[in-house]
Design an enzyme around this catalytic site. Structure first.
Site, PDB file in Angstrom:
ATOM      1  N   ILE A 144       0.786  -1.153  -0.140  1.00 36.55           N
ATOM      2  CA  ILE A 144      -0.034   0.005   0.019  1.00 36.55           C
ATOM      3  C   ILE A 144       1.065   1.139   0.037  1.00 36.55           C
ATOM      4  CG2 ILE A 144      -1.938   1.264   1.018  1.00 36.55           C
ATOM      5  CD1 ILE A 144      -2.832  -1.551   0.598  1.00 36.55           C
ATOM      6  N   PRO A 145       1.174   2.004  -0.935  1.00 36.09           N
ATOM      7  CA  PRO A 145       2.207   2.654  -1.327  1.00 36.09           C
ATOM      8  C   PRO A 145       2.084   4.275  -0.663  1.00 36.09           C
ATOM      9  CG  PRO A 145       0.910   2.728  -3.145  1.00 36.09           C
ATOM     10  CD  PRO A 145       0.385   1.502  -2.263  1.00 36.09           C
ATOM     11  N   CYS A 146       1.910   4.324   0.724  1.00 36.67           N
ATOM     12  CA  CYS A 146       1.725   5.437   1.464  1.00 36.67           C
ATOM     13  C   CYS A 146       2.683   6.376   1.180  1.00 36.67           C
ATOM     14  CB  CYS A 146       1.297   5.054   2.908  1.00 36.67           C
ATOM     15  SG  CYS A 146       2.789   4.281   3.667  1.00 36.67           S
ATOM     16  N   HIS A 147       3.730   6.081   0.626  1.00 37.37           N
ATOM     17  CA  HIS A 147       5.146   7.070   0.596  1.00 37.37           C
ATOM     18  C   HIS A 147       4.503   8.047  -0.717  1.00 37.37           C
ATOM     19  CE1 HIS A 147       5.575   3.615  -2.366  1.00 37.37           C
ATOM     20  NE2 HIS A 147       6.078   4.421  -3.171  1.00 37.37           N
TER      21      HIS A 147
END
Length: 206
Positions: A144-147
């Site tokens: 989950i690419p929260c960056h």
């Protein structure tokens, strides 16, 4: 009887060690992905958070966890692909948190969005601080690419920081060809533009 949790650590990556915590059974469940911080390696954080973990070597991993390990390595080596969410356990997330994570999951490589934009995307335009908190608690960073979520002024820090540290966030953005200078996104990175019909929803029944 509660199944025993196990861990496997990818020791060498561009953002330091990464630990995967999973429940090994007929239906394997991935419980957490833990990044290293500037102060602690991921395995140290893991053993502070979980009791009685069994550490597993790569050769003894089941096929699903082996694939996840290889997928993470491929992604961190620059390969462009989207992770599968099969066997990920979102049962510890609230409905609101799942909405946030689902929206983030459907963002595109090389794009960024702000906390406010993500809040609007899920229909809660005033909940940008809650969005920040949900991303801070993201149990599966990288997958989950929260960056990809940044502040309104385009600096890459957040309300609660990035799990792996601001340096790791910058490395991941740069890996996706988002140009960052002095902790600020300066490239004309597109904000999220989601095709709602194509979005994959998290399994809220887990």
């Amino acid at each position: 009887m509660e199944m025993e949790l196990k861990e496997f650590t990818i020791e060498k990556t561009i953002i330091g060690p990464i630990t995967i915590v999973f429940q090994d059974s007929d239906n394997v469940l991935i419980k957490n992905i833990i990044l290293s911080t500037p102060d602690l390696k991921s395995k140290e954080i893991t053993y502070k958070s979980y009791d009685n973990l069994d550490s597993v070597s790569f050769s003894h991993l089941n096929k699903r966890i082996k694939k996840l390990v290889l997928d993470i390595q491929d992604y961190l080596n620059g390969k462009d692909f989207k992770f599968s969410l099969d066997n990920f356990d979102f049962s510890g997330c609230s409905p609101f948190e799942r909405e946030v994570l689902n929206a983030e999951y459907n963002t595109k490589r090389g794009s960024v969005n702000t906390y406010g934009e993500l809040a609007k995307e899920i229909g809660h335009p005033k909940a940008y601080r809650a969005v920040g908190n949900a991303l801070r608690k993201n149990p599966f960073p990288i997958v989950i690419p929260c960056h990809r979520t940044i502040k309104k002024d385009r600096t890459i820090g957040g309300f609660n920081g990035y799990q792996g540290g601001i340096e790791s966030k910058e490395i991941l953005l740069s890996l996706e060809n988002v140009e960052v200078q002095q902790r600020k996104v300066i490239s004309e990175s597109p904000v999220i533009s989601l095709n709602k019909k194509a979005q994959k929803k998290l399994d809220i029944d887990n």
